[in-house]
Scaffold this motif. Structure first.
Motif, PDB file in Angstrom:
ATOM      1  N   THR A 252      -8.745  57.293  60.070  1.00 37.44           N
ATOM      2  CA  THR A 252      -9.610  56.300  59.425  1.00 37.44           C
ATOM      3  C   THR A 252      -9.025  55.884  58.085  1.00 37.44           C
ATOM      4  O   THR A 252      -8.846  54.693  57.808  1.00 37.44           O
ATOM      5  N   ALA A 253      -8.719  56.848  57.225  1.00 37.19           N
ATOM      6  CA  ALA A 253      -8.229  56.516  55.883  1.00 37.19           C
ATOM      7  C   ALA A 253      -6.776  56.048  55.910  1.00 37.19           C
ATOM      8  O   ALA A 253      -6.419  55.036  55.281  1.00 37.19           O
TER       9      ALA A 253
ATOM     10  N   GLU B 265       1.936  59.923  62.112  1.00 31.34           N
ATOM     11  CA  GLU B 265       0.750  60.392  62.838  1.00 31.34           C
ATOM     12  C   GLU B 265       1.159  61.391  63.912  1.00 31.34           C
ATOM     13  O   GLU B 265       2.038  61.116  64.725  1.00 31.34           O
ATOM     14  N   ALA B 266       0.475  62.539  63.930  1.00 26.79           N
ATOM     15  CA  ALA B 266       0.802  63.584  64.898  1.00 26.79           C
ATOM     16  C   ALA B 266       0.490  63.175  66.330  1.00 26.79           C
ATOM     17  O   ALA B 266       1.178  63.567  67.271  1.00 26.79           O
TER      18      ALA B 266
ATOM     19  N   TRP C 194      -7.884  67.449  68.316  1.00 26.74           N
ATOM     20  CA  TRP C 194      -7.232  68.681  67.862  1.00 26.74           C
ATOM     21  C   TRP C 194      -7.918  69.922  68.433  1.00 26.74           C
ATOM     22  O   TRP C 194      -7.337  71.008  68.410  1.00 26.74           O
TER      23      TRP C 194
ATOM     24  N   GLY D 299      -7.058  58.152  64.368  1.00 23.68           N
ATOM     25  CA  GLY D 299      -7.673  59.436  64.013  1.00 23.68           C
ATOM     26  C   GLY D 299      -9.039  59.625  64.634  1.00 23.68           C
ATOM     27  O   GLY D 299      -9.298  59.236  65.786  1.00 23.68           O
ATOM     28  N   THR D 300      -9.932  60.224  63.876  1.00 21.88           N
ATOM     29  CA  THR D 300     -11.278  60.484  64.381  1.00 21.88           C
ATOM     30  C   THR D 300     -12.045  59.174  64.567  1.00 21.88           C
ATOM     31  O   THR D 300     -13.029  59.135  65.309  1.00 21.88           O
TER      32      THR D 300
ATOM     33  N   ASN E 159     -14.832  58.931  67.533  1.00 22.70           N
ATOM     34  CA  ASN E 159     -16.166  59.210  66.977  1.00 22.70           C
ATOM     35  C   ASN E 159     -17.250  58.379  67.656  1.00 22.70           C
ATOM     36  O   ASN E 159     -16.983  57.640  68.616  1.00 22.70           O
ATOM     37  N   ALA E 160     -18.461  58.478  67.115  1.00 24.76           N
ATOM     38  CA  ALA E 160     -19.630  57.863  67.760  1.00 24.76           C
ATOM     39  C   ALA E 160     -19.967  56.475  67.215  1.00 24.76           C
ATOM     40  O   ALA E 160     -20.987  55.896  67.601  1.00 24.76           O
ATOM     41  N   MET E 161     -19.135  55.964  66.301  1.00 21.52           N
ATOM     42  CA  MET E 161     -19.181  54.552  65.895  1.00 21.52           C
ATOM     43  C   MET E 161     -20.372  54.122  65.044  1.00 21.52           C
ATOM     44  O   MET E 161     -20.562  52.914  64.835  1.00 21.52           O
ATOM     45  N   ALA E 162     -21.197  55.046  64.577  1.00 21.05           N
ATOM     46  CA  ALA E 162     -22.253  54.650  63.639  1.00 21.05           C
ATOM     47  C   ALA E 162     -21.604  54.229  62.328  1.00 21.05           C
ATOM     48  O   ALA E 162     -20.643  54.863  61.873  1.00 21.05           O
TER      49      ALA E 162
ATOM     50  N   VAL F 160       3.619  66.313  60.860  1.00 26.97           N
ATOM     51  CA  VAL F 160       4.220  66.801  59.617  1.00 26.97           C
ATOM     52  C   VAL F 160       4.000  68.301  59.540  1.00 26.97           C
ATOM     53  O   VAL F 160       2.870  68.787  59.684  1.00 26.97           O
TER      54      VAL F 160
ATOM     55  N   ALA G  96     -11.389  62.111  53.877  1.00 28.35           N
ATOM     56  CA  ALA G  96     -12.724  62.700  53.711  1.00 28.35           C
ATOM     57  C   ALA G  96     -12.690  64.032  52.974  1.00 28.35           C
ATOM     58  O   ALA G  96     -13.727  64.502  52.502  1.00 28.35           O
TER      59      ALA G  96
ATOM     60  N   THR H 232     -19.939  59.858  57.970  1.00 34.42           N
ATOM     61  CA  THR H 232     -18.927  59.864  56.911  1.00 34.42           C
ATOM     62  C   THR H 232     -17.808  58.825  57.049  1.00 34.42           C
ATOM     63  O   THR H 232     -16.975  58.698  56.151  1.00 34.42           O
ATOM     64  N   ASN H 233     -17.770  58.091  58.149  1.00 34.81           N
ATOM     65  CA  ASN H 233     -16.615  57.217  58.371  1.00 34.81           C
ATOM     66  C   ASN H 233     -16.544  56.069  57.352  1.00 34.81           C
ATOM     67  O   ASN H 233     -15.487  55.793  56.785  1.00 34.81           O
TER      68      ASN H 233
HETATM   69  C1  LIG Z   1     -17.377  63.600  67.561  1.00 29.57           C
HETATM   70  C2  LIG Z   1     -17.435  62.868  66.248  1.00 29.57           C
HETATM   71  C3  LIG Z   1     -18.317  61.817  66.085  1.00 29.57           C
HETATM   72  C4  LIG Z   1     -18.383  61.162  64.868  1.00 29.57           C
HETATM   73  N1  LIG Z   1     -19.190  60.084  64.758  1.00 29.57           N
HETATM   74  C5  LIG Z   1     -19.225  59.378  63.615  1.00 29.57           C
HETATM   75  C6  LIG Z   1     -20.018  58.212  63.518  1.00 29.57           C
HETATM   76  O1  LIG Z   1     -20.659  57.796  64.478  1.00 29.57           O
HETATM   77  N2  LIG Z   1     -20.028  57.549  62.332  1.00 29.57           N
HETATM   78  C7  LIG Z   1     -19.341  58.003  61.248  1.00 29.57           C
HETATM   79  O2  LIG Z   1     -19.445  57.397  60.183  1.00 29.57           O
HETATM   80  N3  LIG Z   1     -18.567  59.100  61.325  1.00 29.57           N
HETATM   81  C8  LIG Z   1     -18.470  59.772  62.489  1.00 29.57           C
HETATM   82  N4  LIG Z   1     -17.647  60.853  62.587  1.00 29.57           N
HETATM   83  C9  LIG Z   1     -16.857  61.249  61.407  1.00 29.57           C
HETATM   84  C10 LIG Z   1     -15.733  60.274  61.036  1.00 29.57           C
HETATM   85  O3  LIG Z   1     -15.089  59.766  62.183  1.00 29.57           O
HETATM   86  C11 LIG Z   1     -14.749  60.977  60.083  1.00 29.57           C
HETATM   87  O4  LIG Z   1     -15.459  61.356  58.910  1.00 29.57           O
HETATM   88  C12 LIG Z   1     -13.572  60.112  59.669  1.00 29.57           C
HETATM   89  O5  LIG Z   1     -12.878  59.617  60.772  1.00 29.57           O
HETATM   90  C13 LIG Z   1     -12.633  60.939  58.778  1.00 29.57           C
HETATM   91  O6  LIG Z   1     -11.517  60.146  58.452  1.00 29.57           O
HETATM   92  P1  LIG Z   1     -10.194  60.797  57.858  1.00 29.57           P
HETATM   93  O7  LIG Z   1      -9.266  59.676  57.596  1.00 29.57           O
HETATM   94  O8  LIG Z   1     -10.548  61.693  56.740  1.00 29.57           O
HETATM   95  O9  LIG Z   1      -9.638  61.741  59.015  1.00 29.57           O
HETATM   96  P2  LIG Z   1      -9.166  61.367  60.482  1.00 29.57           P
HETATM   97  O10 LIG Z   1      -9.721  60.066  60.917  1.00 29.57           O
HETATM   98  O11 LIG Z   1      -9.449  62.561  61.304  1.00 29.57           O
HETATM   99  O12 LIG Z   1      -7.598  61.149  60.333  1.00 29.57           O
HETATM  100  C14 LIG Z   1      -6.680  62.186  60.122  1.00 29.57           C
HETATM  101  C15 LIG Z   1      -5.425  61.851  60.907  1.00 29.57           C
HETATM  102  O13 LIG Z   1      -4.373  62.689  60.459  1.00 29.57           O
HETATM  103  C16 LIG Z   1      -3.643  63.137  61.600  1.00 29.57           C
HETATM  104  N5  LIG Z   1      -2.993  64.386  61.217  1.00 29.57           N
HETATM  105  C17 LIG Z   1      -3.585  65.565  60.919  1.00 29.57           C
HETATM  106  N6  LIG Z   1      -2.649  66.477  60.594  1.00 29.57           N
HETATM  107  C18 LIG Z   1      -1.447  65.855  60.678  1.00 29.57           C
HETATM  108  C19 LIG Z   1      -0.114  66.275  60.471  1.00 29.57           C
HETATM  109  N7  LIG Z   1       0.193  67.524  60.089  1.00 29.57           N
HETATM  110  N8  LIG Z   1       0.882  65.372  60.664  1.00 29.57           N
HETATM  111  C20 LIG Z   1       0.616  64.094  61.035  1.00 29.57           C
HETATM  112  N9  LIG Z   1      -0.649  63.650  61.259  1.00 29.57           N
HETATM  113  C21 LIG Z   1      -1.664  64.519  61.078  1.00 29.57           C
HETATM  114  C22 LIG Z   1      -4.716  63.297  62.661  1.00 29.57           C
HETATM  115  O14 LIG Z   1      -4.162  63.328  63.955  1.00 29.57           O
HETATM  116  C23 LIG Z   1      -5.576  62.086  62.406  1.00 29.57           C
HETATM  117  O15 LIG Z   1      -5.135  60.953  63.116  1.00 29.57           O
HETATM  118  C24 LIG Z   1     -17.563  61.560  63.777  1.00 29.57           C
HETATM  119  C25 LIG Z   1     -16.675  62.611  63.954  1.00 29.57           C
HETATM  120  C26 LIG Z   1     -16.605  63.270  65.167  1.00 29.57           C
HETATM  121  C27 LIG Z   1     -15.635  64.392  65.326  1.00 29.57           C
END
Ligand SMILES: Cc1cc2nc3c(=O)[nH]c(=O)nc-3n(C[C@H](O)[C@H](O)[C@H](O)COP(=O)(O)OP(=O)(O)OC[C@H]3O[C@@H](n4cnc5c(N)ncnc54)[C@H](O)[C@@H]3O)c2cc1C
Length: 510
Positions: free
Chosen positions: A25-26, A46-47, A72, A96-97, A101-104, A228, A481, A492-493
């Motif tokens: 996401t970020a 991206e892994a 994961w 990523g997530t 995720n559930a898209m809210a 990484v 996050a 949290t998305n």
């Molecule tokens: C089942 C589920 C449902 C959800 N539903 C919702 C929702 O409906 N609405 C909402 O707002 N939030 C929802 N969330 C939460 C939301 O999706 C997350 O808070 C958000 O995606 C976090 O973003 P991020 O960028 O911090 O991490 P992520 O989106 O998880 O991105 C991290 C990325 O880093 C990559 N990565 C990790 N380690 C490494 C490495 N060593 N080397 C290379 N790449 C790596 C991962 O593969 C991933 O692609 C949900 C989460 C889950 C699990």
């Protein structure tokens, strides 16, 4: 290949101004925003795989993505408060997530960000972050004083609500809760069909909305299937990363900085594997200490959602649609609270933990506790893997709030609005707090909202400063996050998108 040997990345590039780790996401937002400046060269690693497919696009099948190759598939240690080890789904793909995720799409409430500022995160109060939320979205259905126009994301409520979702809104109104407001407006309260990340009938992620249009830029290189392994340093400066790409160990250098966007589990894990974290923990895991930063992996937070509060129906009531949860309610668990601390998302299908038994046909009140007091840890095992302990229900206050949430959900289930869909009252109706508390302990599930494990702040225990710079290491920032100083009171998305939008400005403008 020798350790850290610099072989080129697949497109021949092995150095950039900025290396972003994690295209979730970020990371997708960051890479897109940073490369708007053609002078800035970015490599995004991206892994997971680079996939756009039906299983990701289809909006109601997201639970089936868990425990697949795009997850994961982490698990907590057995939680003392629940007696279970809980699944910790985390997306593992470009997007990523946000691809699993559930898209809210809910931003949090204004008090969340004012709290961040109060905790020492200057520049992150609601008035300061509002422009970044607005910049991220195109939301013409909302009041332009709070909502955006012309941004990459298209959050929208469902148009043709499922009959059960309609019953839920009527039930909330019957009990006197405010209904139909914009839950991304200035005072999110009550029940409504909230915004969803669904555009043209398919999932919208930041990988599609931000990154895809940016990928044709010559100054952006996206490398999928590139995990990484560790960060590289020259004295006290982070100079790049070591990754596995196509079975080879590749060194990728950053001339300006490395930005970690690997998520609330992946980011602390990578820091710990690189020797940045609590010195005692690193020594116990057999990792040489590069820098003692006691806050890494501490202050881990998650929301709990209760599964299994499912009402029996004699037959299926309409097919699954949208994201399975089109309507929700934000509310207080007790009168006089400063802000909301409960969310009751209505799920128009059965939804349960593997150890729970629920009716084949029915609908579920998903009670989320949105201001958890319990905080946990991500630490490094001797095998180099993450040990995740959310300490669910460690604080008695969390249990009290969830019991209060169950009582509201049971009252909703007993309304006239649900009478046509109620074959019998739920067995918990009329039971004691102690009986409901026992149900709660067995109903806990991760809401998927891990955050806070590399907390931003100005205090000594914070991991990054309010400009998201890693304390004590030059050339290293975190933007995902994991930096939330306190978890927001909704999903949290959207707040993570905002963090990345603001991070891009902090990087671009010094
Ligand atoms: C089942 C589920 C449902 C959800 N539903 C919702 C929702 O409906 N609405 C909402 O707002 N939030 C929802 N969330 C939460 C939301 O999706 C997350 O808070 C958000 O995606 C976090 O973003 P991020 O960028 O911090 O991490 P992520 O989106 O998880 O991105 C991290 C990325 O880093 C990559 N990565 C990790 N380690 C490494 C490495 N060593 N080397 C290379 N790449 C790596 C991962 O593969 C991933 O692609 C949900 C989460 C889950 C699990």
């Amino acid at each position: 290949m020798s350790k850290g040997s610099p072989v080129p990345a697949p497109d021949g590039r092995r150095s950039a101004d900025i290396v972003v780790v994690g295209a979730g996401t970020a990371g997708s937002v960051l890479a897109a925003r940073l490369t708007e400046d053609p002078e800035v060269r970015v490599i995004l690693l991206e892994a997971g795989p680079d996939e756009r497919s039906e299983r990701i696009d289809t909006t109601w099948t997201w639970p089936a993505l868990q425990k697949t190759d795009v997850d994961w598939d982490y698990e907590t240690v057995v939680q003392a408060g629940t007696g279970h080890a809980h699944a910790v789904p985390r997306g593992r793909a470009v997007g990523g997530t946000g691809t699993t995720n559930a898209m809210a799409f809910l931003r949090g409430v204004p008090e969340d960000f004012d709290t961040w500022a109060y905790l020492g995160c200057t520049g992150w109060d609601y008035a300061s972050v509002l422009p970044y939320f607005q910049r991220s979205e195109d939301a013409p259905h909302g009041d332009a004083r709070w909502r955006g126009r012309g941004g990459p994301l298209h959050p929208r409520p469902s148009v043709n609500l499922h009959p059960l979702s309609q019953a839920y809104l009527a039930a909330a109104a019957e009990l006197g809760y405010p209904s139909g407001g914009d839950l991304n407006g200035p005072a999110p309260r009550g029940a409504a069909a909230h915004d969803l990340m669904i555009h043209d009938g398919v999932r919208e992620s930041t990988a599609g909305a931000y990154l895809a249009p940016a990928r044709k830029r010559p100054n952006l290189t996206v490398i999928a299937d590139a995990e990484v392994q560790r960060l590289l340093f020259d004295a006290n400066r982070c100079t790049g990363v070591r990754a596995r790409i196509d079975g080879e160990t590749v060194t990728i250098s950053a001339t300006r900085e490395v930005v970690l966007a690997a998520g609330a589990i992946g980011t602390p894990l990578l820091l710990l594997r690189s020797g940045i974290g609590p010195a005692d923990d690193l020594e116990a895991a057999g990792v040489p200490v590069m820098r003692n930063v006691p806050g890494v992996g501490r202050d881990l937070q998650d929301h709990i959602i209760l599964a299994g509060l499912t009402m029996h129906a004699d037959e299926e009531i309409g097919p699954a649609q949208a994201n399975l949860g089109e309507v929700t309610m934000l509310l207080h668990s007790e009168p006089g609270r400063a802000s909301i601390d409960l969310q009751i998302v209505f799920i128009h299908v059965p939804f349960a933990n593997p150890w729970q038994t629920v009716p084949k046909h029915g609908y579920t009140f998903g009670i989320g506790h949105m201001r958890p007091h319990s905080r946990g840890t991500v630490t490094l095992g001797a095998d180099g893997q993450a040990i995740i302990d959310f300490r669910y229900l460690h604080d008695e206050e969390d249990l009290r709030a969830l019991v209060a949430g169950v009582r509201v959900a049971l009252a909703l289930s007993e309304t006239e609005a649900f009478a046509p869909y109620r074959s019998a009252s739920h067995p918990l109706v009329g039971t004691s707090d102690a009986q409901i508390a026992a149900f709660v302990r067995g109903a806990v599930q991760s809401y998927g909202h891990a955050s806070g494990s590399c907390r931003m702040g100005s205090d000594a225990a914070a991991v990054v400063d309010p400009r998201l710079r890693m304390k004590g290491v030059a050339g290293l920032r975190i933007a995902d996050a994991s930096v939330m100083p306190a978890i927001v009171s909704t999903n949290t998305n959207a707040a993570t998108v905002m963090i990345a939008e603001k991070a891009a400005d902090l990087i671009r403008f010094g």
